[in-house]
Design an enzyme around this catalytic site. Structure first.
Site, PDB file in Angstrom:
ATOM      1  N   GLU A 163      -4.319   6.647  -6.815  1.00 39.25           N
ATOM      2  CA  GLU A 163      -5.103   7.662  -6.097  1.00 39.25           C
ATOM      3  C   GLU A 163      -5.160   8.938  -6.906  1.00 39.25           C
ATOM      4  O   GLU A 163      -4.164   9.371  -7.485  1.00 39.25           O
ATOM      5  CB  GLU A 163      -4.471   7.940  -4.727  1.00 39.25           C
ATOM      6  N   GLY A 180      -8.561   6.174   4.514  1.00 45.20           N
ATOM      7  CA  GLY A 180      -8.860   6.947   5.718  1.00 45.20           C
ATOM      8  C   GLY A 180     -10.170   6.570   6.373  1.00 45.20           C
ATOM      9  O   GLY A 180     -10.830   7.410   6.992  1.00 45.20           O
ATOM     10  N   ASP A 211       0.808  -1.222   0.000  1.00 47.06           N
ATOM     11  CA  ASP A 211       0.000   0.000   0.000  1.00 47.06           C
ATOM     12  C   ASP A 211       0.842   1.272   0.000  1.00 47.06           C
ATOM     13  O   ASP A 211       1.921   1.324   0.593  1.00 47.06           O
ATOM     14  CB  ASP A 211      -0.910  -0.012   1.236  1.00 47.06           C
TER      15      ASP A 211
END
Length: 282
Positions: A136, A212, A84
Protein backbone atom coordinates in the site's frame (compact mmCIF):
# COMPACT_ATOMS: atom_id res chain seq x y z
CA UNK A 1 -12.07 -27.39 -6.23
CA UNK A 2 -8.39 -26.72 -5.44
CA UNK A 3 -7.42 -23.28 -4.18
CA UNK A 4 -6.64 -20.81 -6.95
CA UNK A 5 -3.88 -18.25 -6.44
CA UNK A 6 -4.74 -14.59 -5.99
CA UNK A 7 -2.22 -13.72 -8.67
CA UNK A 8 -3.99 -15.97 -11.15
CA UNK A 9 -7.40 -14.44 -10.39
CA UNK A 10 -6.11 -10.86 -10.59
CA UNK A 11 -4.14 -11.51 -13.79
CA UNK A 12 -7.23 -12.98 -15.45
CA UNK A 13 -9.30 -9.99 -14.33
CA UNK A 14 -6.71 -7.57 -15.68
CA UNK A 15 -6.62 -9.35 -19.04
CA UNK A 16 -10.41 -9.09 -19.30
CA UNK A 17 -10.71 -5.49 -18.05
CA UNK A 18 -12.64 -6.48 -14.95
CA UNK A 19 -11.89 -6.91 -11.25
CA UNK A 20 -11.95 -9.61 -8.58
CA UNK A 21 -13.44 -9.00 -5.13
CA UNK A 22 -11.68 -9.94 -1.90
CA UNK A 23 -13.77 -10.39 1.25
CA UNK A 24 -12.59 -10.38 4.85
CA UNK A 25 -12.94 -13.60 6.83
CA UNK A 26 -13.34 -13.27 10.60
CA UNK A 27 -15.29 -16.42 11.43
CA UNK A 28 -16.10 -19.73 9.74
CA UNK A 29 -19.48 -18.24 8.83
CA UNK A 30 -17.77 -15.44 6.90
CA UNK A 31 -15.90 -18.00 4.81
CA UNK A 32 -19.05 -20.03 4.20
CA UNK A 33 -20.96 -16.92 3.17
CA UNK A 34 -18.25 -15.81 0.74
CA UNK A 35 -18.20 -19.24 -0.90
CA UNK A 36 -22.00 -19.30 -1.14
CA UNK A 37 -22.15 -15.78 -2.59
CA UNK A 38 -19.46 -16.58 -5.17
CA UNK A 39 -21.32 -19.72 -6.23
CA UNK A 40 -24.55 -17.76 -6.67
CA UNK A 41 -22.82 -15.09 -8.70
CA UNK A 42 -20.86 -17.61 -10.75
CA UNK A 43 -17.73 -15.60 -10.06
CA UNK A 44 -14.31 -16.07 -8.46
CA UNK A 45 -13.50 -14.42 -5.15
CA UNK A 46 -10.69 -14.06 -2.62
CA UNK A 47 -11.04 -15.03 1.04
CA UNK A 48 -8.74 -12.76 3.01
CA UNK A 49 -7.75 -12.99 6.66
CA UNK A 50 -6.31 -9.83 8.19
CA UNK A 51 -3.76 -9.47 10.94
CA UNK A 52 -6.55 -8.00 13.08
CA UNK A 53 -8.63 -11.17 12.51
CA UNK A 54 -5.65 -13.26 13.59
CA UNK A 55 -5.43 -11.17 16.78
CA UNK A 56 -9.14 -11.85 17.36
CA UNK A 57 -8.31 -15.56 17.25
CA UNK A 58 -5.73 -15.19 19.99
CA UNK A 59 -2.86 -14.51 17.63
CA UNK A 60 -3.14 -18.00 16.14
CA UNK A 61 -3.45 -18.16 12.37
CA UNK A 62 -3.65 -21.93 11.85
CA UNK A 63 -7.27 -22.68 12.81
CA UNK A 64 -9.02 -19.89 10.90
CA UNK A 65 -6.70 -20.39 7.91
CA UNK A 66 -7.44 -24.13 7.83
CA UNK A 67 -11.18 -23.48 8.11
CA UNK A 68 -11.19 -20.91 5.30
CA UNK A 69 -9.09 -23.16 3.07
CA UNK A 70 -11.39 -26.14 3.72
CA UNK A 71 -14.45 -24.07 2.80
CA UNK A 72 -12.74 -22.84 -0.37
CA UNK A 73 -11.73 -26.33 -1.46
CA UNK A 74 -15.27 -27.61 -0.93
CA UNK A 75 -16.75 -24.83 -3.07
CA UNK A 76 -17.60 -24.97 -6.77
CA UNK A 77 -16.39 -21.38 -7.19
CA UNK A 78 -12.74 -20.47 -7.90
CA UNK A 79 -11.50 -19.13 -4.56
CA UNK A 80 -8.13 -17.87 -3.35
CA UNK A 81 -6.70 -17.47 0.17
CA UNK A 82 -5.01 -14.16 1.00
CA UNK A 83 -3.37 -12.82 4.18
CA UNK A 84 -4.26 -9.13 4.52
CA UNK A 85 -2.77 -6.01 6.14
CA UNK A 86 0.19 -7.86 7.61
CA UNK A 87 2.55 -5.62 9.58
CA UNK A 88 4.24 -8.41 11.52
CA UNK A 89 7.16 -10.10 9.77
CA UNK A 90 6.57 -13.12 12.00
CA UNK A 91 3.01 -13.44 10.68
CA UNK A 92 4.20 -12.92 7.11
CA UNK A 93 6.55 -15.86 7.54
CA UNK A 94 3.64 -18.12 8.53
CA UNK A 95 1.85 -17.53 5.23
CA UNK A 96 3.53 -20.22 3.17
CA UNK A 97 3.09 -23.05 5.68
CA UNK A 98 -0.59 -22.14 6.19
CA UNK A 99 -1.42 -22.36 2.47
CA UNK A 100 -1.67 -18.68 1.52
CA UNK A 101 -0.83 -17.85 -2.07
CA UNK A 102 -0.67 -14.11 -1.44
CA UNK A 103 -0.03 -11.54 1.27
CA UNK A 104 -0.72 -7.83 1.55
CA UNK A 105 2.35 -6.60 3.46
CA UNK A 106 1.46 -3.27 5.04
CA UNK A 107 4.37 -0.96 5.78
CA UNK A 108 2.31 2.14 4.95
CA UNK A 109 2.71 3.59 8.46
CA UNK A 110 6.47 3.83 7.98
CA UNK A 111 8.36 6.69 6.36
CA UNK A 112 8.74 6.21 2.62
CA UNK A 113 12.33 4.95 2.67
CA UNK A 114 11.60 2.51 5.51
CA UNK A 115 8.44 1.37 3.73
CA UNK A 116 10.47 0.61 0.59
CA UNK A 117 13.12 -1.37 2.50
CA UNK A 118 10.63 -3.40 4.54
CA UNK A 119 8.41 -4.12 1.54
CA UNK A 120 11.32 -5.08 -0.70
CA UNK A 121 12.43 -7.57 1.97
CA UNK A 122 8.90 -9.00 2.15
CA UNK A 123 8.74 -9.29 -1.64
CA UNK A 124 12.10 -11.08 -1.79
CA UNK A 125 10.95 -13.52 0.89
CA UNK A 126 7.60 -14.08 -0.79
CA UNK A 127 8.87 -14.52 -4.32
CA UNK A 128 11.35 -17.17 -3.16
CA UNK A 129 8.28 -19.16 -2.06
CA UNK A 130 5.95 -18.34 -4.92
CA UNK A 131 3.85 -15.90 -2.87
CA UNK A 132 2.23 -12.91 -4.60
CA UNK A 133 2.81 -9.70 -2.60
CA UNK A 134 0.55 -6.65 -2.44
CA UNK A 135 1.54 -3.40 -0.71
CA UNK A 136 0.00 0.00 0.00
CA UNK A 137 1.12 3.53 -0.80
CA UNK A 138 -0.86 6.54 0.35
CA UNK A 139 -3.16 6.72 3.34
CA UNK A 140 -6.36 4.66 3.30
CA UNK A 141 -7.56 5.55 6.81
CA UNK A 142 -10.37 4.27 8.97
CA UNK A 143 -8.80 1.21 10.58
CA UNK A 144 -9.47 0.64 14.27
CA UNK A 145 -7.02 2.48 16.51
CA UNK A 146 -6.07 5.04 13.87
CA UNK A 147 -6.85 8.74 14.10
CA UNK A 148 -9.70 9.93 11.85
CA UNK A 149 -8.49 10.76 8.36
CA UNK A 150 -10.11 12.78 5.58
CA UNK A 151 -9.73 10.64 2.46
CA UNK A 152 -9.58 13.81 0.37
CA UNK A 153 -7.11 15.79 2.50
CA UNK A 154 -3.92 17.07 0.84
CA UNK A 155 -1.12 14.51 0.92
CA UNK A 156 -3.43 11.56 1.57
CA UNK A 157 -3.95 10.30 -1.97
CA UNK A 158 -1.37 8.25 -3.82
CA UNK A 159 0.92 10.17 -6.16
CA UNK A 160 1.35 8.42 -9.55
CA UNK A 161 5.05 9.25 -9.96
CA UNK A 162 5.86 8.11 -6.43
CA UNK A 163 3.78 4.97 -6.96
CA UNK A 164 5.74 4.10 -10.11
CA UNK A 165 9.05 4.58 -8.28
CA UNK A 166 7.79 2.55 -5.31
CA UNK A 167 6.76 -0.41 -7.47
CA UNK A 168 10.12 -0.34 -9.26
CA UNK A 169 12.03 -0.22 -5.97
CA UNK A 170 10.07 -2.93 -4.16
CA UNK A 171 9.05 -5.36 -6.91
CA UNK A 172 5.50 -5.74 -5.54
CA UNK A 173 2.91 -7.65 -7.56
CA UNK A 174 0.00 -5.26 -6.84
CA UNK A 175 -0.47 -1.88 -5.23
CA UNK A 176 -3.26 -0.65 -2.97
CA UNK A 177 -3.77 3.06 -3.55
CA UNK A 178 -5.54 5.91 -1.77
CA UNK A 179 -8.12 7.42 -4.12
CA UNK A 180 -10.97 8.49 -1.82
CA UNK A 181 -12.14 5.37 0.02
CA UNK A 182 -11.72 4.62 3.72
CA UNK A 183 -11.78 1.49 5.85
CA UNK A 184 -14.66 0.62 8.20
CA UNK A 185 -17.31 2.81 6.56
CA UNK A 186 -20.85 1.65 7.39
CA UNK A 187 -22.55 4.00 4.90
CA UNK A 188 -21.82 3.85 1.18
CA UNK A 189 -21.06 7.52 0.60
CA UNK A 190 -17.42 7.57 -0.55
CA UNK A 191 -16.61 9.47 -3.74
CA UNK A 192 -13.57 8.20 -5.63
CA UNK A 193 -11.10 10.22 -7.69
CA UNK A 194 -11.51 8.38 -11.00
CA UNK A 195 -9.15 10.67 -12.86
CA UNK A 196 -6.44 9.75 -10.34
CA UNK A 197 -7.23 6.05 -10.76
CA UNK A 198 -6.65 6.48 -14.50
CA UNK A 199 -3.32 8.25 -13.97
CA UNK A 200 -2.20 5.56 -11.52
CA UNK A 201 -3.24 2.83 -13.97
CA UNK A 202 -1.11 4.46 -16.66
CA UNK A 203 1.86 5.04 -14.35
CA UNK A 204 2.01 1.76 -12.45
CA UNK A 205 2.82 -1.52 -14.25
CA UNK A 206 1.07 -3.76 -11.69
CA UNK A 207 -2.64 -4.21 -10.82
CA UNK A 208 -4.28 -1.59 -8.60
CA UNK A 209 -6.21 -2.50 -5.45
CA UNK A 210 -9.06 -0.56 -3.82
CA UNK A 211 -9.27 -0.91 -0.03
CA UNK A 212 -12.26 0.30 1.98
CA UNK A 213 -14.78 -0.60 -0.70
CA UNK A 214 -17.63 -1.22 1.76
CA UNK A 215 -18.24 2.53 1.81
CA UNK A 216 -18.20 2.95 -1.97
CA UNK A 217 -21.54 3.07 -3.85
CA UNK A 218 -22.26 0.57 -6.62
CA UNK A 219 -21.83 2.99 -9.50
CA UNK A 220 -18.55 4.29 -8.06
CA UNK A 221 -17.26 0.71 -7.91
CA UNK A 222 -18.35 0.02 -11.49
CA UNK A 223 -16.54 3.15 -12.62
CA UNK A 224 -13.44 2.24 -10.57
CA UNK A 225 -13.31 -1.13 -12.31
CA UNK A 226 -13.67 0.57 -15.68
CA UNK A 227 -10.91 3.02 -14.70
CA UNK A 228 -8.45 0.26 -13.85
CA UNK A 229 -9.00 -1.16 -10.35
CA UNK A 230 -8.36 -4.91 -10.46
CA UNK A 231 -8.88 -6.06 -6.85
CA UNK A 232 -11.70 -4.67 -4.71
CA UNK A 233 -11.50 -5.29 -0.93
CA UNK A 234 -14.72 -5.59 1.10
CA UNK A 235 -14.97 -6.19 4.84
CA UNK A 236 -17.28 -3.97 6.85
CA UNK A 237 -20.23 -4.50 4.51
CA UNK A 238 -20.31 -8.18 5.47
CA UNK A 239 -20.25 -7.35 9.18
CA UNK A 240 -23.01 -4.78 8.73
CA UNK A 241 -25.19 -7.33 6.95
CA UNK A 242 -24.50 -10.05 9.51
CA UNK A 243 -25.12 -7.83 12.53
CA UNK A 244 -28.30 -6.36 11.07
CA UNK A 245 -29.77 -9.81 10.45
CA UNK A 246 -28.82 -11.02 13.93
CA UNK A 247 -30.33 -7.93 15.55
CA UNK A 248 -33.55 -8.39 13.59
CA UNK A 249 -33.85 -12.04 14.62
CA UNK A 250 -33.21 -11.32 18.29
CA UNK A 251 -35.67 -8.42 18.27
CA UNK A 252 -38.34 -10.82 17.00
CA UNK A 253 -37.23 -13.64 19.27
CA UNK A 254 -36.07 -12.04 22.53
CA UNK A 255 -36.07 -15.33 24.46
CA UNK A 256 -34.06 -17.28 21.86
CA UNK A 257 -30.79 -18.81 23.02
CA UNK A 258 -29.72 -21.16 20.19
CA UNK A 259 -27.00 -19.30 18.23
CA UNK A 260 -27.74 -21.34 15.10
CA UNK A 261 -31.12 -19.63 14.85
CA UNK A 262 -29.60 -16.18 14.41
CA UNK A 263 -26.32 -17.16 12.78
CA UNK A 264 -28.18 -18.69 9.82
CA UNK A 265 -29.88 -15.42 8.80
CA UNK A 266 -26.65 -13.56 9.51
CA UNK A 267 -24.68 -15.87 7.24
CA UNK A 268 -27.35 -15.62 4.55
CA UNK A 269 -27.24 -11.82 4.70
CA UNK A 270 -23.48 -11.91 4.17
CA UNK A 271 -23.84 -14.30 1.22
CA UNK A 272 -26.35 -11.96 -0.40
CA UNK A 273 -23.96 -9.04 0.13
CA UNK A 274 -21.08 -10.99 -1.41
CA UNK A 275 -23.15 -11.85 -4.50
CA UNK A 276 -24.16 -8.20 -4.83
CA UNK A 277 -20.57 -6.94 -4.81
CA UNK A 278 -19.48 -9.65 -7.24
CA UNK A 279 -22.13 -8.45 -9.71
CA UNK A 280 -20.21 -5.15 -9.96
CA UNK A 281 -16.88 -6.65 -11.01
CA UNK A 282 -17.39 -6.47 -14.77
Amino acid sequence: MPLVSTGELVSAAQADGRSVAAFNVITLEHAEAIAAGAERAGAPAILQISENAVKFHGGRLSAIAAAAAAVARASHAPLALHLDHVESVELLHQAHDEGFGSVMFDASKLAYEENVRATADAVAWGHERGIWIEAELGKVGGKEGEAPLDAHAPGVRTDPAEAAAYVAATGVDALAVAVGSSHAMTERTAALDHALIGRLRDAVPVPLVLHGSSGVPDEEIRQAVASGMRKINVGTALNTAFTGAVRAYLADNPTGVDPRKYIVPGREAMATTVAGFLSLMG
